[in-house]
Design a protein around this motif. Structure first.
Motif, PDB file in Angstrom:
ATOM      1  N   ASP A  38       0.905  -1.124  -0.041  1.00 13.22           N
ATOM      2  CA  ASP A  38       0.014  -0.083   0.145  1.00 13.22           C
ATOM      3  C   ASP A  38       0.882   1.302  -0.021  1.00 13.22           C
ATOM      4  O   ASP A  38       0.549   2.302  -0.655  1.00 13.22           O
ATOM      5  N   ILE A  39       1.856   1.252   0.829  1.00 16.02           N
ATOM      6  CA  ILE A  39       2.968   2.522   0.778  1.00 16.02           C
ATOM      7  C   ILE A  39       3.509   2.491  -0.677  1.00 16.02           C
ATOM      8  O   ILE A  39       3.610   3.754  -1.126  1.00 16.02           O
ATOM      9  N   ASP A  40       3.802   1.528  -1.374  1.00 14.44           N
ATOM     10  CA  ASP A  40       4.307   1.669  -2.715  1.00 14.44           C
ATOM     11  C   ASP A  40       3.320   2.200  -3.588  1.00 14.44           C
ATOM     12  O   ASP A  40       3.541   2.976  -4.591  1.00 14.44           O
ATOM     13  N   LYS A  41       2.115   1.864  -3.532  1.00  9.02           N
ATOM     14  CA  LYS A  41       1.088   2.277  -4.341  1.00  9.02           C
ATOM     15  C   LYS A  41       0.675   3.700  -4.210  1.00  9.02           C
ATOM     16  O   LYS A  41       0.510   4.151  -5.022  1.00  9.02           O
ATOM     17  N   ILE A  42       0.573   4.195  -2.829  1.00 12.69           N
ATOM     18  CA  ILE A  42       0.072   5.600  -2.612  1.00 12.69           C
ATOM     19  C   ILE A  42       1.328   6.309  -2.874  1.00 12.69           C
ATOM     20  O   ILE A  42       1.187   7.711  -3.607  1.00 12.69           O
ATOM     21  N   SER A  43       2.747   5.957  -2.868  1.00 15.61           N
ATOM     22  CA  SER A  43       3.927   7.021  -3.138  1.00 15.61           C
ATOM     23  C   SER A  43       3.886   7.138  -4.727  1.00 15.61           C
ATOM     24  O   SER A  43       4.125   8.079  -5.212  1.00 15.61           O
ATOM     25  N   ALA A  44       3.611   5.852  -5.296  1.00 12.58           N
ATOM     26  CA  ALA A  44       3.559   5.920  -6.920  1.00 12.58           C
ATOM     27  C   ALA A  44       2.628   6.983  -7.543  1.00 12.58           C
ATOM     28  O   ALA A  44       2.762   7.827  -8.176  1.00 12.58           O
ATOM     29  N   ILE A  45       1.336   7.053  -6.743  1.00 13.78           N
ATOM     30  CA  ILE A  45       0.346   8.126  -7.105  1.00 13.78           C
ATOM     31  C   ILE A  45       0.720   9.491  -7.026  1.00 13.78           C
ATOM     32  O   ILE A  45       0.648  10.456  -7.419  1.00 13.78           O
ATOM     33  N   SER A  46       1.446   9.667  -5.517  1.00 14.18           N
ATOM     34  CA  SER A  46       1.948  10.985  -5.203  1.00 14.18           C
ATOM     35  C   SER A  46       2.903  11.286  -6.349  1.00 14.18           C
ATOM     36  O   SER A  46       2.797  12.648  -6.566  1.00 14.18           O
TER      37      SER A  46
END
Length: 163
Positions: A38-46
């Motif tokens: 989830d951290i990787d996913k939200i970081s990529a969106i950001s």
């Protein structure tokens, strides 16, 4: 690229989910690997919000688990770009858990990740600078070059098998 600098708020991304039994281990707490995904996913969106391009994960570091996230709690991930280099962006993530019945909230994890903006051929491309907008963001921004140097040093010392 001579693109104008962008405020940190442009990249701010928030994701909230409920922790279900399939997200937990035998202790009744969230799997660390699930949270890392989830951290990787939200970081990529950001990162994509900041640069307006596809990105790839270059590294995740300073992933600190501070408190367990329990079954039935809400987990909130907040991410934003804190610093940029030529084609890379540092993204900070803070994870909070919330007991939805009592309203108790606590920080459970923090992480820094680095993403690289890429073109249609997967080659790195320049990204716009980022501008901090408050004291907390300025502190992250000002301390980012030191983290960047630590990442470079870590990469140069990385063990690789001769096979």
């Amino acid at each position: 690229m001579n693109e104008a600098a962008r405020p940190m708020s442009r990249s701010r991304s928030i994701m909230t989910e409920l922790v279900f039994p399939t997200d937990t281990n035998h202790h009744g707490t969230m799997f660390g690997g699930t949270l890392m995904k989830d951290i990787d996913k939200i970081s990529a969106i950001s990162a994509m919000r900041h640069c307006g391009r596809p990105v790839v994960t270059a590294s995740t570091d300073s992933l600190d688990f501070l408190a367990p996230i329990r079954l039935g709690e809400a987990v909130e991930l907040e991410a934003f770009v804190t610093w940029t280099h030529r084609s890379s962006m540092e993204v900070y993530v803070v994870v909070r858990s919330e007991n939805l019945f009592s309203g108790d909230r606590r920080v459970t994890c923090t992480a820094f990740s680095t993403f690289v903006a890429v073109d249609e051929n997967g080659r790195p491309v320049p990204v716009p600078p980022v501008i901090p907008e408050n004291d907390a963001e300025r502190k992250l921004y000002d301390s980012a070059p030191e983290r960047y140097e630590q990442r470079k040093k870590r990469r140069s010392q990385r063990y690789s098998s001769p096979e």
